[in-house]
Write a protein that holds these residues in place. Structure first.
Motif, PDB file in Angstrom:
ATOM      1  N   ILE A 222       0.121  -1.186   0.073  1.00  0.00           N
ATOM      2  CA  ILE A 222      -0.115  -0.102  -0.062  1.00  0.00           C
ATOM      3  C   ILE A 222       0.705   1.305   0.178  1.00  0.00           C
ATOM      4  CG2 ILE A 222      -1.319   1.479   1.610  1.00  0.00           C
ATOM      5  CD1 ILE A 222      -2.953  -1.243   2.750  1.00  0.00           C
ATOM      6  N   PHE A 223       2.139   1.257   0.456  1.00  0.00           N
ATOM      7  CA  PHE A 223       2.498   2.324   0.369  1.00  0.00           C
ATOM      8  C   PHE A 223       4.127   3.166  -0.418  1.00  0.00           C
ATOM      9  CE2 PHE A 223       1.857   2.305   5.635  1.00  0.00           C
ATOM     10  CZ  PHE A 223       1.736   3.580   5.629  1.00  0.00           C
ATOM     11  N   ASP A 224       4.520   1.609  -0.728  1.00  0.00           N
ATOM     12  CA  ASP A 224       5.143   1.511  -1.859  1.00  0.00           C
ATOM     13  C   ASP A 224       4.282   2.172  -3.307  1.00  0.00           C
ATOM     14  OD1 ASP A 224       7.196   0.713  -0.976  1.00  0.00           O
ATOM     15  OD2 ASP A 224       6.352  -1.585  -1.678  1.00  0.00           O
ATOM     16  N   ALA A 225       3.021   1.579  -3.222  1.00  0.00           N
ATOM     17  CA  ALA A 225       1.950   1.960  -4.435  1.00  0.00           C
ATOM     18  C   ALA A 225       1.484   3.986  -4.618  1.00  0.00           C
ATOM     19  CB  ALA A 225       0.508   1.830  -4.466  1.00  0.00           C
ATOM     20  N   ALA A 226       1.573   4.285  -3.048  1.00  0.00           N
ATOM     21  CA  ALA A 226       1.286   5.406  -2.792  1.00  0.00           C
ATOM     22  C   ALA A 226       2.462   6.667  -3.059  1.00  0.00           C
ATOM     23  CB  ALA A 226       0.774   5.936  -1.263  1.00  0.00           C
ATOM     24  N   ASP A 227       4.197   5.928  -2.585  1.00  0.00           N
ATOM     25  CA  ASP A 227       4.670   6.467  -3.070  1.00  0.00           C
ATOM     26  C   ASP A 227       5.342   6.784  -3.779  1.00  0.00           C
ATOM     27  OD1 ASP A 227       7.703   7.811  -2.071  1.00  0.00           O
ATOM     28  OD2 ASP A 227       8.441   5.514  -2.566  1.00  0.00           O
ATOM     29  N   ALA A 228       4.901   5.683  -5.368  1.00  0.00           N
ATOM     30  CA  ALA A 228       5.273   5.403  -6.367  1.00  0.00           C
ATOM     31  C   ALA A 228       4.227   6.514  -7.539  1.00  0.00           C
ATOM     32  CB  ALA A 228       4.716   3.819  -7.731  1.00  0.00           C
ATOM     33  N   LYS A 229       2.899   6.828  -6.487  1.00  0.00           N
ATOM     34  CA  LYS A 229       2.581   7.546  -7.568  1.00  0.00           C
ATOM     35  C   LYS A 229       2.667   9.165  -6.852  1.00  0.00           C
ATOM     36  CE  LYS A 229      -2.129  10.209  -6.823  1.00  0.00           C
ATOM     37  NZ  LYS A 229      -3.419  10.250  -5.970  1.00  0.00           N
ATOM     38  N   PHE A 230       2.765   9.821  -5.966  1.00  0.00           N
ATOM     39  CA  PHE A 230       3.367  10.793  -6.088  1.00  0.00           C
ATOM     40  C   PHE A 230       4.803  11.250  -6.283  1.00  0.00           C
ATOM     41  CE2 PHE A 230       0.560   9.902  -1.690  1.00  0.00           C
ATOM     42  CZ  PHE A 230      -0.253  11.066  -2.392  1.00  0.00           C
ATOM     43  N   LYS A 231       5.763  10.143  -6.758  1.00  0.00           N
ATOM     44  CA  LYS A 231       6.832  10.609  -7.081  1.00  0.00           C
ATOM     45  C   LYS A 231       6.504  11.106  -8.706  1.00  0.00           C
ATOM     46  CE  LYS A 231      10.018   7.690  -4.752  1.00  0.00           C
ATOM     47  NZ  LYS A 231      11.165   7.075  -4.073  1.00  0.00           N
ATOM     48  N   ALA A 232       6.068  10.437  -9.015  1.00  0.00           N
ATOM     49  CA  ALA A 232       4.986  10.450 -10.258  1.00  0.00           C
ATOM     50  C   ALA A 232       4.640  12.112 -10.786  1.00  0.00           C
ATOM     51  CB  ALA A 232       4.342   9.216 -11.012  1.00  0.00           C
ATOM     52  N   SER A 233       4.268  12.605  -9.569  1.00  0.00           N
ATOM     53  CA  SER A 233       3.789  13.166  -9.586  1.00  0.00           C
ATOM     54  C   SER A 233       3.984  15.071  -9.124  1.00  0.00           C
ATOM     55  CB  SER A 233       2.244  13.999  -8.064  1.00  0.00           C
ATOM     56  OG  SER A 233       1.530  15.159  -8.394  1.00  0.00           O
ATOM     57  N   PRO A 234       4.027  15.680 -10.514  1.00  0.00           N
ATOM     58  CA  PRO A 234       4.899  17.276 -10.472  1.00  0.00           C
ATOM     59  C   PRO A 234       4.720  17.560  -9.465  1.00  0.00           C
ATOM     60  CG  PRO A 234       2.887  17.578 -12.351  1.00  0.00           C
ATOM     61  CD  PRO A 234       3.104  15.682 -11.585  1.00  0.00           C
ATOM     62  N   ALA A 235       3.318  17.567  -8.762  1.00  0.00           N
ATOM     63  CA  ALA A 235       2.709  18.696  -8.040  1.00  0.00           C
ATOM     64  C   ALA A 235       4.101  19.262  -6.620  1.00  0.00           C
ATOM     65  CB  ALA A 235       1.623  18.390  -7.563  1.00  0.00           C
ATOM     66  N   PRO A 236       4.203  20.066  -5.594  1.00  0.00           N
ATOM     67  CA  PRO A 236       5.168  20.383  -5.298  1.00  0.00           C
ATOM     68  C   PRO A 236       4.504  19.933  -3.702  1.00  0.00           C
ATOM     69  CG  PRO A 236       4.042  22.507  -5.859  1.00  0.00           C
ATOM     70  CD  PRO A 236       3.620  21.519  -7.340  1.00  0.00           C
ATOM     71  N   GLY A 237       5.228  19.543  -3.253  1.00  0.00           N
ATOM     72  CA  GLY A 237       4.615  19.141  -1.209  1.00  0.00           C
ATOM     73  C   GLY A 237       3.958  17.835  -1.391  1.00  0.00           C
ATOM     74  N   ASP A 238       4.404  16.758  -2.611  1.00  0.00           N
ATOM     75  CA  ASP A 238       3.514  16.043  -2.015  1.00  0.00           C
ATOM     76  C   ASP A 238       3.892  14.667  -2.047  1.00  0.00           C
ATOM     77  OD1 ASP A 238       0.618  16.745  -3.503  1.00  0.00           O
ATOM     78  OD2 ASP A 238       0.894  15.974  -5.753  1.00  0.00           O
ATOM     79  N   GLY A 239       4.000  13.627  -1.513  1.00  0.00           N
ATOM     80  CA  GLY A 239       5.021  13.013  -0.803  1.00  0.00           C
ATOM     81  C   GLY A 239       4.226  11.497   0.747  1.00  0.00           C
TER      82      GLY A 239
END
Length: 551
Positions: A222-239
């Motif tokens: 679950i945390f790996d999937a969330a981490d992968a999504k936010f690393k691909a997101s250009p939005a500042p602060g996401d993670g």
């Protein structure tokens, strides 16, 4: 289509009808002495014990919006969304002694609202009026946001239409039922329903945090999937972790939200309905259990990422409705019957706080506007009747906000509401401990804090939604001339300016020997308890007016 969700709709409807029936029955619950009195209709007779208060206050603070919006924020923004967890932990020690003092002085003088206290403490009708208006304005969008939670559930079940009327008709019907039993039963209705609401939420969340990780491959996946999504997101602060740019915003938003939480009129209403000081003390010790629940609710946002949930389309073309994340997660991962139970938990979770909020706003209008400025000789029965009618008007206004405004706009208003209610902190919270502040200085501080807060909120835009103003509460420090990308919560800056102006102007007015009115409270008022011989709840019921202040 709704036919694909027939089992969910049936379960949801049955549970909804059950609590509606309980709402009407509540009028006879605990043998009210006279429902034509604000002590009974608006405060449940000031007789609720530990368990009832625990469910009532918990049901008041942890709403349907919390159930859907916190996970949705974490689904979209990651770790920053967890600000809601620490602030609900920080607040209880902060308000432990403050609320006991407020209960005592209100118990002795028969106060129903925080503005009642301010009126007597500082001998200032104008300051009390500002506190009352502030409470009503801050509460209105909060009520509307409960509808957002119900709307997300109905949308997931397919109970919507293309026209505005077809889309909102189920919500209008639900709030018509809510209005009817609140009008009849007052605060007893949400107090009784809170038992069902909180029990359902605890069951749903405990099942979810055990079953969903098992089904989705474990917490690591679950945390790996969330981490992968936010690393691909250009939005500042996401993670899944905070970064240097959003830590200040996180801290100030958490602390500012903590200070604001028990300044809201609906929070104070639940506390004033308590039987004695010991009830409040026990509840401030036990209520953090809800914070544990909130932390588990927040994790649903990461589970939705791992389950590959895609939010439903929003009201605007090309937008998405993030509030549908949790209902869609339940719909995709649970059997239909259990998803129906989960939807009922969210729907009922909207009714309890909406009822308390409308009652609190109505009490403010009745006591501090109607009685103070329109009919000074209003009898207790007239006060109760005006509050009942006002609570209906408030609910109609909340429904209108959803029908005629973009729900995203309502969410922004809720963030603004926290900034607004914080400006009552010097008069209400600090006023319980000291009368050092001059009443004129408190009015000036309120004006300064509110003015600065509104200016800062006006400067905040959101390119993603196209809004140029009032699009959140994170103010960029670069607007103050700092060379940084960091932001800060508007409410903290505004209330600090409020306090500074109030303190400086108090020194000036005291030096100029400007009259400061008469304090109608005494030091021992703040330690009164149940059975106090001077004034007991309801003792003034045979009088045609509120009790005279104690000199």
């Amino acid at each position: 289509m709704w036919r694909d969700h027939l089992t969910e709709i049936i379960v949801f409807s049955l549970l909804f009808l059950l609590v509606s029936a309980m709402g009407f029955v509540a009028a006879r619950w605990r043998a009210p002495r006279d429902m034509a009195h604000l002590d009974e209709w608006g405060l449940g007779g000031r007789s609720f014990g530990g368990w009832i208060t625990w469910f009532l206050v918990g049901g008041d603070l942890y709403t349907a919006y919390t159930f859907v919006a916190v996970p949705a924020l974490i689904f979209g923004a990651g770790a920053a969304g967890f600000f809601a967890v620490p602030y609900t932990i920080v607040i209880y020690p902060l308000v432990f002694l403050v609320l006991c003092r407020l209960w005592s002085v209100s118990h002795r003088h028969g106060f129903v609202t925080p503005a009642d206290f301010v009126r007597n403490r500082f001998d200032s009708p104008i300051l009390a009026l500002l506190i009352a208006i502030t409470g009503i304005v801050a509460t209105m969008p909060y009520i509307a946001l409960q509808l957002v939670g119900i709307e997300a559930v109905l949308k997931t079940m397919g109970v919507t239409g293309d026209s505005a009327l077809a889309r909102h008709l189920p919500i209008i019907i639900a709030f018509a039922i809510l209005a009817a039993y609140t009008y009849q039963s007052g605060l007893r209705a949400p107090a009784l329903i809170a038992f069902v609401k909180d029990s359902l939420i605890y069951i749903v969340i405990l099942v979810a945090v055990i079953y969903l990780p098992y089904k989705l491959g474990g917490w690591g996946d679950i945390f790996d999937a969330a981490d992968a999504k936010f690393k691909a997101s250009p939005a500042p602060g996401d993670g899944i972790l905070l970064n240097a740019n959003n830590q200040l915003q996180y801290v100030t938003l958490a602390f500012g939200s903590a200070l604001a939480l028990f300044l809201y009129p609906h929070s104070i209403t639940g506390v004033l309905a308590s039987r004695n000081r010991d009830v409040i003390k026990r509840n401030m010790s036990a209520l953090p259990a809800y914070s544990l629940l909130l932390g588990l609710i927040a994790l649903l946002g990461y589970m939705a990422i791992a389950a590959n949930v895609k939010p439903l389309p929003g009201a605007k073309a090309g937008s998405v409705d993030g509030n549908t994340v949790v209902p869609l997660l339940f719909d995709s991962q649970f059997p239909d019957w259990f998803a129906g139970v989960a939807y009922a938990a969210i729907g009922i979770g909207a009714l309890v706080p909406a009822a308390i909020m409308s009652i609190a706003a109505a009490n403010l209008f009745t006591r501090n506007i109607y009685k103070e400025y329109l009919k000074r000789d209003a009898s207790p029965a007239q006060e109760a009747n005006v509050s009942k009618i006002t609570s209906l008007v408030v609910k109609v206004g909340a429904v209108a906000c959803i029908v005629f405004l973009d729900p995203q706009f309502s969410i922004d208003l809720q963030l603004i509401g926290g900034v607004i209610i914080l400006q009552t902190l010097p008069a209400v919270a600090l006023g319980l401990y000291t009368r050092w502040f001059h009443r004129g200085a408190l009015i000036a501080g309120w004006v300064a804090g509110m003015g600065l807060g509104m200016w800062m909120l006006y400067q905040i835009g959101n390119p993603a939604t196209g809004k140029k103003h009032f699009a959140g509460s994170a103010f960029p420090l670069s607007e103050f001339g700092f060379d940084t990308q960091k932001t800060i919560y508007v409410g903290i800056v505004a209330v600090l300016v409020n306090l500074a102006v109030a303190a400086l102007l108090t020194l000036v007015l005291r030096a100029a020997k400007v009259a400061d009115g008469v304090d109608s409270t005494t030091p021992d008022d703040y330690f009164a308890d149940e059975g106090d011989p001077r004034v007991t709840p309801g003792a003034e019921r045979d009088a045609d007016a509120a009790p005279e202040p104690v000199a």
